[in-house]
Design an enzyme around this catalytic site. Sequence first.
Site, PDB file in Angstrom:
ATOM      1  CE  LYS A  87      -3.907   1.807   2.750  1.00 44.20           C
ATOM      2  NZ  LYS A  87      -4.719   1.513   3.962  1.00 44.20           N
ATOM      3  CB  SER A 168      -7.892   3.511   3.232  1.00 45.74           C
ATOM      4  OG  SER A 168      -6.990   2.920   4.156  1.00 45.74           O
ATOM      5  CB  THR A 189      -7.114   3.201  11.237  1.00 45.20           C
ATOM      6  OG1 THR A 189      -5.825   3.509  10.694  1.00 45.20           O
ATOM      7  CG2 THR A 189      -7.311   3.968  12.537  1.00 45.20           C
ATOM      8  N   GLY A 191     -11.326  -0.910   9.657  1.00 44.98           N
ATOM      9  CA  GLY A 191     -11.942  -1.532   8.487  1.00 44.98           C
ATOM     10  C   GLY A 191     -11.155  -1.463   7.202  1.00 44.98           C
ATOM     11  CB  SER A 192      -8.244   0.521   6.157  1.00 46.51           C
ATOM     12  OG  SER A 192      -8.926   1.743   6.295  1.00 46.51           O
TER      13      SER A 192
END
Length: 529
Positions: A87, A168, A189, A191-192
């Site tokens: 990422k 994200s 943080t 659900g990302s």
Amino acid sequence: MDRVDLDHIPKLIDITLDDIAQGLDFGHFNSEHLVKAYQERNREIDHDFKAILELNEDASSIARDLDNERKLSGRRGPLHGVPILLKDNIHTKDNMMTTAGSFALLGAQSKHEAAVATKLRHAGAILLGKTNMSEWANFRSETTSNGWSARGGQCTGPYCPQQDPSGSSSGSGVATALGLALASIGTETDGSITYPAEKSNIVGIKPTVGLVARDGVIPISDIQDTVGPMARTVKDAAEILTVIAGKSAYDERTQQIPFDTIPNYAASCQSTDLTGLRIGVPDSAFTQKGNEIPNVVLAEFEIAIKALLDLGATLIRNANFSSLEEWAKVSPDEKMSVLSADFKSAIETHLQALPVNPHNIHSLADMVAFTQAHPQEEYPSRGIERWQMAESAARLPPAELQRRREQMLRCSKEEGILGALAAGRLDALVCPTAEKPWITFAARAGLPVVTVPMGFYPAGYETRMNKRGDLVDKGPGVPFCVYFLGEAFSEARLIRIAYAFEQRTQVRKRVQPWKVPGVELNDVVRDGG
């Protein structure tokens, strides 16, 4: 190599670490072939999905060196010569940028490479590139869309045109689902990892906060941030977790790891017998006002529960969270205030420590000024509401902020996940789809979650758009997952349950992405690499 060997090379949308190990050991292909195949696949469909921000220009030469090393001294381990994506908020000491999707950090460099990147390198993995993401890890705007960043544009999901990829770690999920790498690394943080894993029909592991070091990762919250693998199979995700887990001198939270030797998490992927395990179902959370789960998802969830029962597990219904009613009464702004205050402190500390910072971004105010001044950031169409919330939260009286933090932790832990586990003498909880509050509880409490594909919205299901109105949130063919939650550092147990469920159900292959790359590994090998 003869034609039979070529025909037996698996498709890259399905290939596993075991498949790659076998192909490398038998000489059917090499790591340089893998890199070229993945690069060509990305070029072929990048305009449709925008999952990858940039490819590592040194990947081919790194692969060549690792191929030579393997011939001389054998493989370092299961990730030797395997391309992995990171990422775009994970710093690497190479030619790739690390920007959280924003032009504000273009050219910025950190003092140290992220521990997770260094661990992957030492294991022989090839850092293939950086994935697109929701800009600033979805902590900028309330009016943007998941998967959008100024640098990468709009990443879209793989299961219908203009699908919301969630975020994200949007590009990490999409790229993995489409076979643009063996797997990806995401960050979470709240659900990302789990949300985009669900929308891309793959496995996501959100580790206990502190199991995987976060140093070198552009932060949101020291309390909640974690780093984890996103892969197409539970076993592959487990292999990667074993490599990236461990202590770091630059992340104090890793000193809380309760074992001296990191478990071999893939060892939990040997049996599908769940006899003796007690798994709780917090049923009341699924029908609470504002958290209602679609009936089609609940129907698939009952099938999932039956599968767990068939595997030998004991299912305890109504293993509920006692804090549900209290948590529902807390205002959205108050729920976000602690995290918002954490963000301002964490991001400014990170920015001020950057030894190379071309745009002189040292504070949240600098981020705001840059965003408002540069048209590529699409302000004000994509706002800065979360940054404004962070500034406001930082001005709260310390005693009030502490009160909110204590309430948040109590609702999430003692009267949330940990309370339900203890009351039912449970080994894990199981929940359907990415809905609050259970994912938020796990995030606030720093607890682990493993997601596994569970089903798809059927043909004829009403298409529902995201809040911006430009992406499909729910609709025919869009996937959803089952979630396994547990106490801190219970990843091995959760992986055991997830693996058994995956092997029993094999949901991922039921529906194919709406578009897949045509280039395959055997094409590259046949053409001479």
